[in-house]
Design an enzyme around this catalytic site. Sequence first.
Site, PDB file in Angstrom:
ATOM      1  CB  VAL A   8      20.249   1.922   4.571  1.00  0.00           C
ATOM      2  CG1 VAL A   8      20.710   0.491   4.744  1.00  0.00           C
ATOM      3  CG2 VAL A   8      20.600   2.433   3.181  1.00  0.00           C
ATOM      4  CB  THR A 105       3.081  -3.154   7.565  1.00  0.00           C
ATOM      5  OG1 THR A 105       3.473  -1.818   7.188  1.00  0.00           O
ATOM      6  CG2 THR A 105       3.654  -3.473   8.934  1.00  0.00           C
ATOM      7  CG  HIS A 160       0.834   4.248  12.643  1.00  0.00           C
ATOM      8  ND1 HIS A 160      -0.313   3.505  12.821  1.00  0.00           N
ATOM      9  CD2 HIS A 160       1.861   3.509  13.147  1.00  0.00           C
ATOM     10  CE1 HIS A 160       0.010   2.358  13.412  1.00  0.00           C
ATOM     11  NE2 HIS A 160       1.310   2.339  13.617  1.00  0.00           N
ATOM     12  CG  HIS A 161       4.754   8.280  10.756  1.00  0.00           C
ATOM     13  ND1 HIS A 161       4.934   8.198   9.393  1.00  0.00           N
ATOM     14  CD2 HIS A 161       5.183   7.092  11.261  1.00  0.00           C
ATOM     15  CE1 HIS A 161       5.454   7.028   9.080  1.00  0.00           C
ATOM     16  NE2 HIS A 161       5.620   6.330  10.184  1.00  0.00           N
ATOM     17  CE  LYS A 164       1.569   1.830   9.505  1.00  0.00           C
ATOM     18  NZ  LYS A 164       2.762   1.036   9.120  1.00  0.00           N
TER      19      LYS A 164
END
Length: 274
Positions: A8, A105, A160-161, A164
């Site tokens: 979360v 991933t 990607h950022h 990641k």
Amino acid sequence: MRLAVTGVTGRMGKSIIQRIIQTQAHQVDNKFILGAAIARDRSDICGIDAGTFVQSSKVGVFITDNIELVKGDFDVLIDFTAPESTMNYVNFCVMNNKNMVIGTTGLSKSYLSVIERASSKIGIVYSANFSVGITIMLKLLNSVSKISRYFVNIDIVESHHNKKKDIPSGTALLIRNVVEYNQFSDCVCNEDLVSNGEKKYGKLDNDIKIHSIRAGDIVGEHSVLCTSIGERLEIKHQAFNRIIFVDGALRSAVWLGCAKIGLFDLNNVLKINM
């Protein structure tokens, strides 16, 4: 349907909870509700109302780091965490007959095998990317792979950022697998090609390479470049907002429900025929 969300504090976990609460407020038939919010072990946010944590209205669901305490509060678990955590949740769901939506991933071959075996007992929707656009892109690439012999080079570029962790992205690997007709293949890094913050990856026995970029706050971009002398064919997908992945995961959870058993992907959920 009661949904549990893991991780979360992560980008996806937090976004999924926000979306569930937002949707709950406007649903007439209560297609899904938040049943549990699960954080990492010994997290300092345990005990906080999940709605308060995501800066929304209180929902009476309190964040916990002990999934055993809330196993009676949900029907389907949505997991976008880390490989080791995902394996723990898979084992828990098998033991407790809970279906799963997995978007984690960076999973190894052995971890993917665990998921495949688990799907003989529970229902699992697994995808490296939960966007409709990527699902359609993969369908298009099925055709491209049949004519790849007409191109000198095929390259995959993914951005990607900078937070990641997995390189290359799971989506880039999935794209390459579609083009190669090889599912869950490994990717080899050629360290001689690392420069300017860009790493280039490729299997040593073919010409398909993956080029990975980590910069800024890029949500996700994937391009397939098929080049030959004098021309280039490019298929590209850009994600501008993380909500597309959130909605794909929630749609998958509703489609999966409590009764389905087996291993599925977003193509099964969307029923796209091309």
